[in-house]
Write an enzyme that holds these catalytic residues in place. Structure first.
Site, PDB file in Angstrom:
ATOM      1  N   ASP A  20     -43.095  60.637 146.791  1.00  0.00           N
ATOM      2  CA  ASP A  20     -44.229  60.586 145.876  1.00  0.00           C
ATOM      3  C   ASP A  20     -45.308  61.474 146.510  1.00  0.00           C
ATOM      4  OD1 ASP A  20     -45.991  60.119 143.838  1.00  0.00           O
ATOM      5  OD2 ASP A  20     -45.690  57.957 143.790  1.00  0.00           O
TER       6      ASP A  20
HETATM    7  C1  BGC Z   1     -47.567  59.167 141.058  1.00  0.00           C
HETATM    8  C2  BGC Z   1     -46.246  59.720 140.551  1.00  0.00           C
HETATM    9  C3  BGC Z   1     -46.460  61.116 140.024  1.00  0.00           C
HETATM   10  C4  BGC Z   1     -47.058  61.973 141.115  1.00  0.00           C
HETATM   11  C5  BGC Z   1     -47.292  63.422 140.713  1.00  0.00           C
HETATM   12  C6  BGC Z   1     -48.255  60.113 142.013  1.00  0.00           C
HETATM   13  O1  BGC Z   1     -49.546  59.682 142.315  1.00  0.00           O
HETATM   14  O2  BGC Z   1     -47.349  57.924 141.678  1.00  0.00           O
HETATM   15  O3  BGC Z   1     -45.705  58.892 139.567  1.00  0.00           O
HETATM   16  O4  BGC Z   1     -45.259  61.639 139.539  1.00  0.00           O
HETATM   17  O5  BGC Z   1     -48.312  61.424 141.497  1.00  0.00           O
HETATM   18  O6  BGC Z   1     -48.349  63.521 139.821  1.00  0.00           O
END
Ligand code: BGC
Length: 677
Positions: free
Chosen positions: A234
Site C-alpha cells: 500500500d
Molecule cells: C489506499 C489504497 C490506495 C492507495 C493509492 C492508499 O492510501 O489505502 O487503497 O490504492 O492509497 O492511492
C-alpha cells in the site's frame, strides 16, 4: 507472450541499478522502466468504482484537465447487494476497458476486506460481511477487469478492517479466523480469479506490517498458494528495507517524491552492495514484475487498447445500480408511487448531493452523476411540479483553530467562523432554519420523499477515519421524525456504505429504500425504483444492526482501538454473531423486499450436480428478480448457518421456475442445507 526462459534471460541482462529502479515508485503511480531492454514503466491507478483522476507526476496536485472524466460505477457494497455474478463481471469489464483506455496497467481494486463493523470508513469500497458472497463477486469482477489486458490488484491484504490508526494498528487475530473469514476472498481471487496482483495492507497483523509480512506474504501467499503474480505495497506501507526485501513484496509504492530514499531504493541497494541482502531476492521480484507485464502483453504481442465513457458502460452502470437498490420496508404497499403526481416535494441534502469526488482514493471525476433529485425530475417530466428543500446540511462552518488538512485535500467548501463553539452555534442555527423551512413547506404537499444518509465527508464514508457511531449525521433523525408526523406515508431513501441506526423513526416509517453510492446513474435507479419502473431486487450484503452493540466486533471483540486491536469475536462476524448469540438485528443479512411476492417450495440437495434444487413461484402481479440464498447449517461449535450458494432469477407474474443453486468449495455433503428468498 515471452517464454519463461526469455524472462530469465532479461533478468540476467539487468544491472543492479536497473533492477532497483523497477521495484519502487518513480512517480506517485508509476515505476521506472528500462527502455534499453524494452521494459516499460508500470502504471497504476485507483479503482474500485472507476479509474481515478490524474495527478501531476510527483505531487498530489490534480492535473485538472478535461480528459480524465470517466464512467462512475456503483460501489462494491452496491454490487454485493445485487447478488448477481454477471453484474460483477460486467462491472469489472467496464473498469478494465476504461483503465486500458486511460493507459493504465494495474487498477488498484477490488477491495475485499470483510465488513467487520458498520463503523469502518471504507465499508463502501468493500463487498460484504460474508466471505462467500465477497469472493464469488470479486472473482467475477477480476475476470472482467483482466480480459482487457489490465491487472486487477486485490487489496488490502490482510485484516485491514478499520481506518482508525490504519497505518500502524496491530491486528491480533487467530490464523484459523483469518483462514475462515478474512482470507478466503483473497485466496479465491488469486486462484480462481487468476488475479495478476495483490496489495499488502498498512496495518500490522500479529506483530508485523502487512506489506512486508514474511509469514503471510511468503509462507501463505507465495509458498502455500503458489502465487507468482505481483505484490505491491500500500502507498507508504513499507517500513524496513531488509524485511521488505525478504518478504514476498515486489514493488514499494509511497506518497512522497523522494523516490531514491524509499526503503526498496538506495537503502536496499546499499545493503546488497554490502552483502547484507542477496541480489537473488531482487531477481525474484523482477521476475514477478516481468511475469505480470508478460500477462498483460506489455513486452510482446498485441495488447488490447480499451476506451472510456461509452454508452454501453453507462448502461452497465445503470443496470448494476437498479439491481442494487434494497427495499427495506413497504407497509401498506406505499411504493411504488404513482407517476401522475401534480406536485411533489423532495427533501434532504442527499437528494441533491454528488458523491463521486470524495471518499479518499476511491474519488472519481464522473463524466456526470445523476442525483436522486435529477433522477426523479427526469422520470416524472414537466407535468409534475417537483419542489426541493434541503432540510439539513453537512457541516460548513469550522473554527479557525481546527485542522485544515482535510479541507485542502478534499476541496471541502467550508467557512471559517472563529472558534469551534461559534462554528457549532452557527451550524445549529442553520440546521434549525433548514429544518423549519422544510417542515413549513411539507405541510403544503401530499407527496413528499426524503433522501438522506451518509456522504463522503471525513468521519462518514471515507478513507482514513472510522465513524464515531452509526447515527445519521446532521440531525437527520429529528427532521425525519418531524416530517413523518406531517406525512406518515413519506418514503425514506437513504444512501451510504453501511448501516445506520434507525430506531428513532423506523417504527413510524412505512417505506424505506436503501441506495448505497450507486454510481453515475444512481439517482436514475432510485427514481425508477420509487416509481415502479424498476422492481427492487437488492438484498443486504451485511447485517443492519439497531446499534453497534449488536455487532460481534463491538460486543465481544475490539474495534477502532489505537495501537492494537484484538479480534475476540473470532469467526463471529455479521450474521454469524447475531445467529449464535440470539440477536435480532434491525434487518438481517440477505434481507430485501420486492413489489411482487415469491414462494419457495421443495428444496433438496443433489450431490451429483453439487447443487441445491428448489422451486420458486412469482405469486404477485409484477415481474421481478429474486435471489435464492442457500445456507449450510453448522454443527454444534460452528455458526448456525453459513452462506453456501446463491443465484438470481427473473420471474413473470405467475411463473414457476426450478432453480439449481450451485454449491462449491467442498461445502457440499454431510450437512443440512436450506434456501431463503
Ligand atoms: C489506499 C489504497 C490506495 C492507495 C493509492 C492508499 O492510501 O489505502 O487503497 O490504492 O492509497 O492511492
Amino acid at each position: 507472450m515471452l517464454t519463461n526462459e526469455k524472462i530469465k534471460e532479461m533478468i540476467g541482462e539487468l544491472t543492479l541499478d536497473e533492477k532497483i529502479s523497477m521495484i519502487h515508485g518513480a512517480a506517485f503511480f508509476e515505476t521506472a522502466g528500462v527502455p534499453r531492454l524494452g521494459i516499460p514503466p508500470l502504471v497504476f491507478s485507483d479503482g474500485p468504482m472507476g479509474v481515478r483522476l490524474e495527478f501531476k507526476k510527483d505531487s498530489w496536485e490534480k492535473k485538472n484537465l478535461s480528459d480524465d472524466y470517466i464512467t462512475y460505477l456503483p460501489c462494491n457494497s452496491a454490487l454485493a447487494a445485487t447478488f448477481n455474478r454477471e453484474l460483477a463481471y460486467e462491472t469489472g469489464s467496464v473498469l478494465g476497458e476504461e483503465a486500458r483506455g486511460r493507459g493504465k496497467d494495474v487498477i488498484l481494486g477490488p477491495g475485499v476486506n470483510i465488513k467487520r463493523s458498520p463503523l469502518c470508513g471504507r465499508n463502501f469500497e468493500y463487498f460484504s460481511e460474508d466471505p462467500y458472497l465477497t469472493k464469488e463477486l470479486a472473482v467475477e469482477y477480476v475476470k472482467g477487469v483482466q480480459q482487457w489486458d489490465v491487472a486487477a490488484c486485490v487489496k488490502h491484504f490482510l485484516a485491514n478492517n478499520q481506518e482508525t490508526d490504519r497505518l500502524a494498528v496491530d491486528t491480533i487475530v487467530d490464523e484459523e479466523v483469518l483462514r475462515e473469514i478474512y482470507m478466503p476472498a483473497f485466496y479465491d481471487v488469486l486462484k480462481r480469479g487468476n488475479c495478476y496482483s495483490l496489495m499488502g495492507s498498512y496495518n500490522r497483523i500479529n506483530g508485523k506490517f502487512g506489506s512486508q509480512h514474511t509469514h503471510y506474504l511468503n509462507e501463505v501467499v507465495r509458498d502455500e498458494w503458489e502465487y507468482d503474480g505481483l505484490i505491491v505495497s500500500d502507498w507508504g506501507a513499507v517500513h524496513d528495507s531488509v524485511e521488505a526485501a525478504e518478504s514476498g513484496l515486489d514493488v514499494e509504492m509511497s506518497v512522497t517524491a523522494d523516490y531514491d530514499d524509499y526503503f526498496m531504493a538506495e537503502p536496499l541497494k546499499k545493503l546488497i552492495m554490502e552483502g547484507k541482502v542477496s541480489e537473488e531476492l531482487i531477481d525474484k521480484k523482477i521476475e514477478h514484475i516481468l511475469i505480470l507485464m508478460n500477462r498483460l502483453n506489455m513486452l510482446d504481442g498485441e495488447r488490447r487498447s480499451g476506451t472510456y465513457n461509452t454508452e454501453e458502460h453507462r448502461k452497465a452502470a445503470l443496470k448494476v445500480a437498479e439491481e442494487s437498490v434494497v427495499l427495506l420496508k413497504n407497509d401498506k404497499n406505499i411504493l411504488p408511487l404513482d407517476k401522475k403526481l401534480k406536485k411533489l416535494l423532495v427533501i434532504g441534502e442527499n437528494a441533491d448531493k454528488l458523491h463521486a469526488l470524495g471518499g479518499g482514493s476511491a474519488e472519481l471525476k464522473a463524466l456526470y452523476e445523476i442525483s436522486p433529485l435529477m433522477g426523479i425530475k427526469k422520470l416524472l417530466g414537466g407535468n409534475t411540479k417537483v419542489e426541493y428543500a434541503k432540510g439539513y446540511s453537512e457541516d460548513i462552518f469550522r473554527g479557525d483553530e481546527e485542522d485544515k488538512w482535510q479541507e485542502r485535500s478534499l476541496d471541502l467548501n467550508v467557512e471559517r467562523v472563529g472558534s469551534s463553539e461559534e462554528a457549532d452555534r452557527r451550524m445549529k442555527e442553520l440546521r434549525e432554519q433548514l429544518r423549519n423551512e422544510a417542515l413549513e413547506l411539507a405541510k403544503e404537499y401530499e407527496n413528499i420523499i426524503f433522501v438522506g444518509g451518509y456522504d463522503h465527508v471525513p468521519g462518514h464514508d471515507s478513507e482514513g477515519d472510522d465513524k464515531a457511531d452509526i447515527k445519521l449525521p446532521y440531525d437527520q433523525d429529528i427532521l425525519i421524525k418531524e416530517l413523518l408526523k406531517i406525512r406518515p406515508d413519506m418514503p425514506i431513501v437513504l444512501t451510504g456504505g453501511s448501516d445506520v441506526d434507525m430506531r428513532e423513526w423506523i417504527d413510524d416509517a412505512h417505506a424505506l429504500l436503501w441506495g448505497w453510492y450507486g454510481g453515475m446513474e444512481g439517482g436514475t435507479a432510485i427514481a425508477k425504483a420509487l416509481f415502479g419502473d424498476v422492481n427492487p431486487s437488492g438484498r443486504l450484503p451485511e447485517t443492519f444492526y439497531h446499534d453497534i452493540s449488536e455487532c460481534g466486533a463491538h460486543a465481544i471483540g475490539q474495534y477502532g482501538t489505537v495501537g492494537r486491536v484484538e479480534y475476540h469475536d473470532g469467526i463471529y462476524v455479521g450474521y454469524r454473531y447475531t445467529d449464535k448469540f440470539g440477536v435480532t438485528p434491525q434487518f438481517p443479512f440477505g434481507y430485501g423486499l420486492s413489489y411482487t411476492t415469491f414462494e419457495l417450495s421443495g428444496g433438496q440437495l443433489d450431490t451429483e450436480a453439487d447443487a441445491y434444487i428448489c422451486t420458486v413461484k412469482n405469486t404477485g402481479s409484477r415481474a421481478g428478480k429474486v435471489s435464492v440464498l442457500v445456507y449450510m447449517k453448522g454443527k454444534q461449535d460452528e455458526p448456525e448457518k453459513v452462506l453456501a450458494g446463491f443465484d438470481k432469477i427473473y420471474l413473470e407474474p405467475g411463473e414457476v421456475k426450478d432453480v439449481a443453486v450451485c454449491i462449491t468449495d467442498g461445502m457440499i455433503g454431510g450437512r443440512e442445507y436450506f434456501a431463503y428468498i
